[in-house]
Write an enzyme that holds these catalytic residues in place. Sequence first.
Site, PDB file in Angstrom:
ATOM      1  N   THR A 204      29.814  33.231  71.225  1.00 35.65           N
ATOM      2  CA  THR A 204      28.377  33.678  71.822  1.00 35.65           C
ATOM      3  C   THR A 204      27.269  33.205  70.742  1.00 35.65           C
ATOM      4  OG1 THR A 204      29.506  35.776  72.665  1.00 35.65           O
ATOM      5  CG2 THR A 204      27.097  35.554  72.591  1.00 35.65           C
TER       6      THR A 204
ATOM      7  N   VAL B  75      33.248  38.525  83.716  1.00 37.63           N
ATOM      8  CA  VAL B  75      31.840  38.316  83.204  1.00 37.63           C
ATOM      9  C   VAL B  75      31.783  39.333  82.208  1.00 37.63           C
ATOM     10  CG1 VAL B  75      29.350  38.573  83.672  1.00 37.63           C
ATOM     11  CG2 VAL B  75      30.917  37.306  85.359  1.00 37.63           C
ATOM     12  N   GLY B  76      31.346  38.900  80.814  1.00 40.40           N
ATOM     13  CA  GLY B  76      31.070  39.900  79.988  1.00 40.40           C
ATOM     14  C   GLY B  76      29.612  40.558  79.844  1.00 40.40           C
ATOM     15  N   ASP B  77      29.264  41.001  78.575  1.00 38.38           N
ATOM     16  CA  ASP B  77      27.895  41.589  78.439  1.00 38.38           C
ATOM     17  C   ASP B  77      26.629  40.428  78.186  1.00 38.38           C
ATOM     18  OD1 ASP B  77      29.209  40.576  75.968  1.00 38.38           O
ATOM     19  OD2 ASP B  77      27.150  41.019  75.151  1.00 38.38           O
TER      20      ASP B  77
ATOM     21  N   THR C 183      26.583  40.004  70.154  1.00 39.17           N
ATOM     22  CA  THR C 183      27.629  39.376  70.340  1.00 39.17           C
ATOM     23  C   THR C 183      28.949  39.996  69.996  1.00 39.17           C
ATOM     24  OG1 THR C 183      28.971  37.658  69.248  1.00 39.17           O
ATOM     25  CG2 THR C 183      27.049  38.399  67.972  1.00 39.17           C
TER      26      THR C 183
ATOM     27  N   GLY D 237      32.744  42.044  74.785  1.00 41.67           N
ATOM     28  CA  GLY D 237      31.700  42.086  75.683  1.00 41.67           C
ATOM     29  C   GLY D 237      31.824  43.419  76.331  1.00 41.67           C
TER      30      GLY D 237
END
Lengths: 140, 166
Positions: free
Chosen positions: A1, A30-32, A52, A55
């Site tokens: 990230t 899908v992460g943060d 970062t 997530g």
Amino acid sequence: TVGAVAVDSEGNVACATSTGGMLNKMEGRVGDTPCIGSGGYADNQMGAVSTTGHGEAIMKVTLARLILFHMEQGHSPEAASDLGLAYMKSRVEALGGVVTVDPQGHWAARFSSKQMSWAAAQKDMLHYGLYGGEHFTQSI
Amino acid sequence: MLPVVVVHGGAGHIPKERAEKSMEGVCSAVRAGYAVLKRGGSSMDAVVEAVTQLENNPAFNAGCGSVLNVKGEVEMDAIVMDGKTLGSGAVSAVRNIANPVCLARLVMDKTSHTCLTAEGASKFARSMGVAEVPMESLITEYARMRWRKNLAADAKPVECQMGKMG
């Protein structure tokens, strides 16, 4: 990230974050990063944050918005970042890192992992580091 | 104190042999963002420029150099947010896009939505004239090596990526 926060000469703040995600993640995971308040947040009244780390954990604590709440209570970007990262570590035992800035241009690069590459540019000076405690400067 | 820009290249485990490239990458990106601000550009212009540079740098887990999913493919996410208007744009699970952060900004500027995902985001990219790139161009040997290494049943990808506590 990867990510960035900035304050321009008019005092407007902004953030941007981009990622390939987590190693060997499931298809469609899908992460943060694209989640507002988790991967990033920006408000001229408080500041901006780009995050970062793990997530799923960042989303559980909505890390970017959490740090700005601490800044609303009067904490500096550095103290607010450390409070947010410490909460994530104690509450969901996860590591991460952030870059944070307030509308006056005070900034912080903080992380609970062993490493995070970061750099800042202000008053024609370049600041940078990688390991905990490192803060190198040179003329830009 | 103004203007100021701060960038990160990701928290977690950075092998010694990649540390120098990582430092060079964030310093180069922050210089590019700062140059935008010095020219009178907006904070949004500066953060998009800095992150675009990092996406184009194969040393970082974004754009070219992204880690691979369990199938060995690249799926990327990005967000931008404007502190003046609280406007925001994001894309998730996009493929074949060199700079997801630019597409996220288009979502903010050209749609009434906050986030577009997967095939919808790809259709939007095509409608905005954003060139698609072959997935191969986004995959590095290092990413492929880490993907293979973490296919083992007892692999711990999160620990491999995040490393130990600081």
